[in-house]
Motif scaffolding. Structure first.
Motif, PDB file in Angstrom:
ATOM      1  N   ILE A 130       0.843  -1.204   0.000  1.00 32.96           N
ATOM      2  CA  ILE A 130       0.000   0.000   0.000  1.00 32.96           C
ATOM      3  C   ILE A 130       0.872   1.245   0.000  1.00 32.96           C
ATOM      4  O   ILE A 130       0.556   2.260  -0.652  1.00 32.96           O
ATOM      5  CB  ILE A 130      -0.965  -0.017   1.191  1.00 32.96           C
ATOM      6  CG1 ILE A 130      -2.038  -1.091   0.985  1.00 32.96           C
ATOM      7  CG2 ILE A 130      -1.626   1.346   1.407  1.00 32.96           C
ATOM      8  CD1 ILE A 130      -2.956  -1.281   2.167  1.00 32.96           C
ATOM      9  N   LYS A 131       1.978   1.179   0.737  1.00 36.46           N
ATOM     10  CA  LYS A 131       2.884   2.325   0.757  1.00 36.46           C
ATOM     11  C   LYS A 131       3.399   2.650  -0.645  1.00 36.46           C
ATOM     12  O   LYS A 131       3.619   3.799  -0.993  1.00 36.46           O
ATOM     13  CB  LYS A 131       4.063   2.032   1.685  1.00 36.46           C
ATOM     14  CG  LYS A 131       3.726   2.058   3.160  1.00 36.46           C
ATOM     15  CD  LYS A 131       4.973   1.775   3.983  1.00 36.46           C
ATOM     16  CE  LYS A 131       4.648   1.765   5.472  1.00 36.46           C
ATOM     17  NZ  LYS A 131       5.861   1.466   6.279  1.00 36.46           N
ATOM     18  N   VAL A 132       3.638   1.601  -1.419  1.00 31.98           N
ATOM     19  CA  VAL A 132       4.200   1.791  -2.763  1.00 31.98           C
ATOM     20  C   VAL A 132       3.117   2.165  -3.771  1.00 31.98           C
ATOM     21  O   VAL A 132       3.267   3.100  -4.579  1.00 31.98           O
ATOM     22  CB  VAL A 132       4.946   0.521  -3.205  1.00 31.98           C
ATOM     23  CG1 VAL A 132       5.437   0.669  -4.645  1.00 31.98           C
ATOM     24  CG2 VAL A 132       6.105   0.240  -2.272  1.00 31.98           C
ATOM     25  N   LEU A 133       1.972   1.445  -3.752  1.00 29.14           N
ATOM     26  CA  LEU A 133       0.933   1.616  -4.776  1.00 29.14           C
ATOM     27  C   LEU A 133      -0.171   2.571  -4.369  1.00 29.14           C
ATOM     28  O   LEU A 133      -0.975   2.999  -5.209  1.00 29.14           O
ATOM     29  CB  LEU A 133       0.314   0.249  -5.121  1.00 29.14           C
ATOM     30  CG  LEU A 133       1.278  -0.822  -5.661  1.00 29.14           C
ATOM     31  CD1 LEU A 133       0.538  -2.138  -5.829  1.00 29.14           C
ATOM     32  CD2 LEU A 133       1.892  -0.371  -6.982  1.00 29.14           C
ATOM     33  N   GLY A 134      -0.255   2.882  -3.119  1.00 27.78           N
ATOM     34  CA  GLY A 134      -1.401   3.622  -2.633  1.00 27.78           C
ATOM     35  C   GLY A 134      -2.566   2.663  -2.443  1.00 27.78           C
ATOM     36  O   GLY A 134      -2.587   1.557  -2.982  1.00 27.78           O
ATOM     37  N   GLN A 135      -3.548   3.082  -1.680  1.00 35.91           N
ATOM     38  CA  GLN A 135      -4.653   2.175  -1.368  1.00 35.91           C
ATOM     39  C   GLN A 135      -5.437   1.797  -2.613  1.00 35.91           C
ATOM     40  O   GLN A 135      -5.760   0.641  -2.833  1.00 35.91           O
ATOM     41  CB  GLN A 135      -5.580   2.817  -0.335  1.00 35.91           C
ATOM     42  CG  GLN A 135      -6.695   1.865   0.116  1.00 35.91           C
ATOM     43  CD  GLN A 135      -7.493   2.440   1.270  1.00 35.91           C
ATOM     44  OE1 GLN A 135      -7.212   3.546   1.748  1.00 35.91           O
ATOM     45  NE2 GLN A 135      -8.488   1.713   1.708  1.00 35.91           N
ATOM     46  N   GLU A 136      -5.749   2.807  -3.479  1.00 34.57           N
ATOM     47  CA  GLU A 136      -6.525   2.505  -4.682  1.00 34.57           C
ATOM     48  C   GLU A 136      -5.721   1.628  -5.625  1.00 34.57           C
ATOM     49  O   GLU A 136      -6.256   0.683  -6.218  1.00 34.57           O
ATOM     50  CB  GLU A 136      -6.927   3.809  -5.382  1.00 34.57           C
ATOM     51  CG  GLU A 136      -7.821   3.591  -6.592  1.00 34.57           C
ATOM     52  CD  GLU A 136      -8.271   4.892  -7.225  1.00 34.57           C
ATOM     53  OE1 GLU A 136      -8.897   4.838  -8.297  1.00 34.57           O
ATOM     54  OE2 GLU A 136      -8.003   5.964  -6.651  1.00 34.57           O
TER      55      GLU A 136
END
Length: 311
Positions: free
Chosen positions: A277-283
């Motif tokens: 999530i840190k890398v891709l973001g939640q969406e």
């Protein structure tokens, strides 16, 4: 007539006298054979013998010892008493020299044990002579054959000088252990056996007048002692209950361990998700999750459709 009759009578008297003399000589000859015939002894390879004078005109007195594998001839009427030189076994239990030995454990349970007490008879000549004079002759404990077997008197003697000390030694040693320890723990049983053996020389010596060691080189082999059947059945039931409880404890422990392992897996997975999530973001993560699981995150919307604008 009188002269002829006298001759016949004289002749008959002479024949009778001669016959009586012959019979007397026969009787004397038989008597001489009985009293002067030498005695003999033949010892086996595991026997020794004691030689005593005991003739018609000699006092009963110890003469000498006869070594093993020896044949000897001695004076008329002499006696020989054979004793074993090899290791002897006193077996207690079914089919043995005596029944099983019973004793009471530390916690008051009567138990039984069978086994073997091995020993040597001290065959040093002077010691063996004293043994015979004090004990062996009293019980007729000398061997009655050359096949190595003891006599009934030998077993009777052992029932006093070996069996009773053995009972005392077992009973004393048993006061240090509970019946469950003796019945279920091989280490305790081995220690108990050694304690019995350690007491035997002293207890046997107490049965004998004087300082002589008539019996030496003791060895003790005890089988697994057993309690009464009802006690044994209760012990078996107790052991089965303990085994079931331990099995349940093991099963519960295994389940706890599996749950803990699952928690660790889930923690690791959660940490992995957090990093993505840190890398891709939640969406971005959600879209990637959908793609990884065969879903289409790009669904059409009404905002993207072409509509007719004609009034």
């Amino acid at each position: 007539m009188s002269t002829t009759a006298n001759k016949i009578a004289n002749r008959a008297g002479a024949v009778k006298k001669a016959t009586g003399g012959f019979l007397l000589l026969v009787v004397l000859a038989v008597a001489v054979l009985i009293f002067v015939r030498p005695t003999t002894v033949s010892t086996g390879p595991d026997q020794v013998a004691l030689h005593y004078s005991d003739g018609a005109f000699t006092p009963r007195r110890f003469k000498d010892c006869v070594s093993s594998s020896t044949r000897a001839w001695d004076g008329p009427g002499d006696k020989h008493y054979s004793y074993p030189k090899s290791q002897r076994n006193y077996v207690f239990g079914e089919g043995g020299d005596r029944p099983m030995v019973t004793f009471v454990s530390k916690d008051g349970i009567e138990m039984s044990v069978d086994g073997v007490a091995a020993f040597l008879l001290n065959t040093d000549c002077k010691t063996l002579q004293k043994f015979h004079d004090l004990i062996g002759n009293r019980y007729a404990a000398y061997m009655d054959s050359t096949d190595g077997n003891g006599s009934a008197g030998w077993l009777q003697m052992l029932s006093v000088y070996i069996s009773r000390p053995l009972e005392t030694a077992i009973d004393r040693a048993s006061q240090n252990y509970t019946y469950t320890e003796l019945y279920t723990d091989p280490g305790v049983k081995a220690q108990w056996e050694q304690e019995v053996l350690a007491q035997m020389p002293e207890l046997v010596g107490r049965q004998i007048d004087g300082d002589e060691e008539f019996f030496t080189d003791f060895a003790i082999t005890l089988q697994k002692p057993v309690p009464p059947e009802q006690v044994k059945a209760a012990l078996v039931a107790q052991q089965e209950a303990v085994a079931r409880a331990k099995a349940k404890e093991a099963e519960a422990a295994a389940q706890v361990k599996a749950a803990q392992a699952q928690i660790e897996v889930e923690k690791a997975e959660a940490a992995k998700i957090a990093e993505r999530i840190k890398v891709l973001g939640q969406e971005g993560y959600l879209k990637q999750y959908a793609i990884d699981h065969g879903l289409n995150p790009y669904q059409p919307t009404t905002g993207g459709l072409i509509t007719d604008s004609t009034p």
